[in-house]
Design a protein around this motif. Structure first.
Motif, PDB file in Angstrom:
ATOM      1  N   LYS A   1       0.826  -1.213   0.000  1.00 53.60           N
ATOM      2  CA  LYS A   1       0.000   0.000   0.000  1.00 53.60           C
ATOM      3  C   LYS A   1       0.857   1.260   0.000  1.00 53.60           C
ATOM      4  O   LYS A   1       0.516   2.253  -0.644  1.00 53.60           O
ATOM      5  CB  LYS A   1      -0.942  -0.002   1.201  1.00 53.60           C
ATOM      6  N   LEU A   2       1.984   1.229   0.718  1.00 56.16           N
ATOM      7  CA  LEU A   2       2.888   2.376   0.715  1.00 56.16           C
ATOM      8  C   LEU A   2       3.440   2.641  -0.682  1.00 56.16           C
ATOM      9  O   LEU A   2       3.598   3.789  -1.091  1.00 56.16           O
ATOM     10  CB  LEU A   2       4.047   2.160   1.688  1.00 56.16           C
ATOM     11  N   LYS A   3       3.730   1.586  -1.413  1.00 53.76           N
ATOM     12  CA  LYS A   3       4.241   1.744  -2.773  1.00 53.76           C
ATOM     13  C   LYS A   3       3.183   2.363  -3.687  1.00 53.76           C
ATOM     14  O   LYS A   3       3.520   3.063  -4.639  1.00 53.76           O
ATOM     15  CB  LYS A   3       4.694   0.396  -3.326  1.00 53.76           C
ATOM     16  N   LEU A   4       1.907   2.124  -3.397  1.00 51.65           N
ATOM     17  CA  LEU A   4       0.814   2.666  -4.208  1.00 51.65           C
ATOM     18  C   LEU A   4       0.394   4.066  -3.765  1.00 51.65           C
ATOM     19  O   LEU A   4      -0.268   4.781  -4.518  1.00 51.65           O
ATOM     20  CB  LEU A   4      -0.407   1.739  -4.118  1.00 51.65           C
TER      21      LEU A   4
ATOM     22  N   THR B   1       1.116   9.671   6.309  1.00 46.47           N
ATOM     23  CA  THR B   1       1.386   8.294   6.692  1.00 46.47           C
ATOM     24  C   THR B   1       2.592   8.223   7.628  1.00 46.47           C
ATOM     25  O   THR B   1       2.558   7.532   8.653  1.00 46.47           O
ATOM     26  CB  THR B   1       1.630   7.430   5.437  1.00 46.47           C
ATOM     27  N   GLU B   2       3.632   8.950   7.292  1.00 50.41           N
ATOM     28  CA  GLU B   2       4.823   8.950   8.132  1.00 50.41           C
ATOM     29  C   GLU B   2       4.514   9.523   9.512  1.00 50.41           C
ATOM     30  O   GLU B   2       4.988   9.006  10.529  1.00 50.41           O
ATOM     31  CB  GLU B   2       5.943   9.758   7.467  1.00 50.41           C
ATOM     32  N   GLY B   3       3.706  10.568   9.562  1.00 54.22           N
ATOM     33  CA  GLY B   3       3.322  11.152  10.844  1.00 54.22           C
ATOM     34  C   GLY B   3       2.556  10.173  11.711  1.00 54.22           C
ATOM     35  O   GLY B   3       2.768  10.099  12.926  1.00 54.22           O
ATOM     36  N   ALA B   4       1.662   9.415  11.093  1.00 56.43           N
ATOM     37  CA  ALA B   4       0.895   8.416  11.839  1.00 56.43           C
ATOM     38  C   ALA B   4       1.829   7.342  12.404  1.00 56.43           C
ATOM     39  O   ALA B   4       1.693   6.938  13.567  1.00 56.43           O
ATOM     40  CB  ALA B   4      -0.164   7.787  10.943  1.00 56.43           C
ATOM     41  N   LEU B   5       2.773   6.896  11.597  1.00 56.72           N
ATOM     42  CA  LEU B   5       3.728   5.885  12.062  1.00 56.72           C
ATOM     43  C   LEU B   5       4.614   6.437  13.178  1.00 56.72           C
ATOM     44  O   LEU B   5       4.868   5.752  14.177  1.00 56.72           O
ATOM     45  CB  LEU B   5       4.588   5.389  10.899  1.00 56.72           C
ATOM     46  N   ASP B   6       5.077   7.670  13.010  1.00 52.07           N
ATOM     47  CA  ASP B   6       5.906   8.294  14.054  1.00 52.07           C
ATOM     48  C   ASP B   6       5.135   8.385  15.371  1.00 52.07           C
ATOM     49  O   ASP B   6       5.679   8.110  16.438  1.00 52.07           O
ATOM     50  CB  ASP B   6       6.370   9.686  13.621  1.00 52.07           C
ATOM     51  N   GLY B   7       3.857   8.781  15.283  1.00 51.70           N
ATOM     52  CA  GLY B   7       3.031   8.867  16.490  1.00 51.70           C
ATOM     53  C   GLY B   7       2.853   7.517  17.150  1.00 51.70           C
ATOM     54  O   GLY B   7       2.925   7.399  18.380  1.00 51.70           O
ATOM     55  N   ALA B   8       2.615   6.492  16.361  1.00 50.87           N
ATOM     56  CA  ALA B   8       2.449   5.144  16.909  1.00 50.87           C
ATOM     57  C   ALA B   8       3.730   4.671  17.586  1.00 50.87           C
ATOM     58  O   ALA B   8       3.697   4.087  18.676  1.00 50.87           O
ATOM     59  CB  ALA B   8       2.033   4.174  15.799  1.00 50.87           C
ATOM     60  N   LEU B   9       4.866   4.915  16.947  1.00 53.25           N
ATOM     61  CA  LEU B   9       6.141   4.491  17.530  1.00 53.25           C
ATOM     62  C   LEU B   9       6.451   5.272  18.804  1.00 53.25           C
ATOM     63  O   LEU B   9       6.967   4.708  19.776  1.00 53.25           O
ATOM     64  CB  LEU B   9       7.266   4.653  16.510  1.00 53.25           C
ATOM     65  N   LYS B  10       6.129   6.555  18.820  1.00 52.30           N
ATOM     66  CA  LYS B  10       6.377   7.370  20.010  1.00 52.30           C
ATOM     67  C   LYS B  10       5.499   6.886  21.168  1.00 52.30           C
ATOM     68  O   LYS B  10       5.949   6.820  22.307  1.00 52.30           O
ATOM     69  CB  LYS B  10       6.107   8.835  19.710  1.00 52.30           C
TER      70      LYS B  10
END
Length: 46
Positions: free
Chosen positions: A14-17, A26-35
């Protein structure tokens, strides 16, 4: 190297698409989840 789970494979595809303009969101959501995970780990003393 461990084999990726089916979920990671789907997300990778999905990231490739994903249009470039949405990658920041998307990157912000991942950063928030990791934090959030890091904060929980620190609270638990892991």
């Amino acid at each position: 190297m461990r084999e990726e789970s089916a979920q990671r494979q789907r997300i990778s595809h999905k990231l490739k698409l994903c249009p470039k303009q949405y990658l920041t969101v998307t990157e912000g959501a991942l950063d928030g989840a990791l934090k959030t995970k890091e904060s929980a780990d620190e609270t638990e003393g892991v």
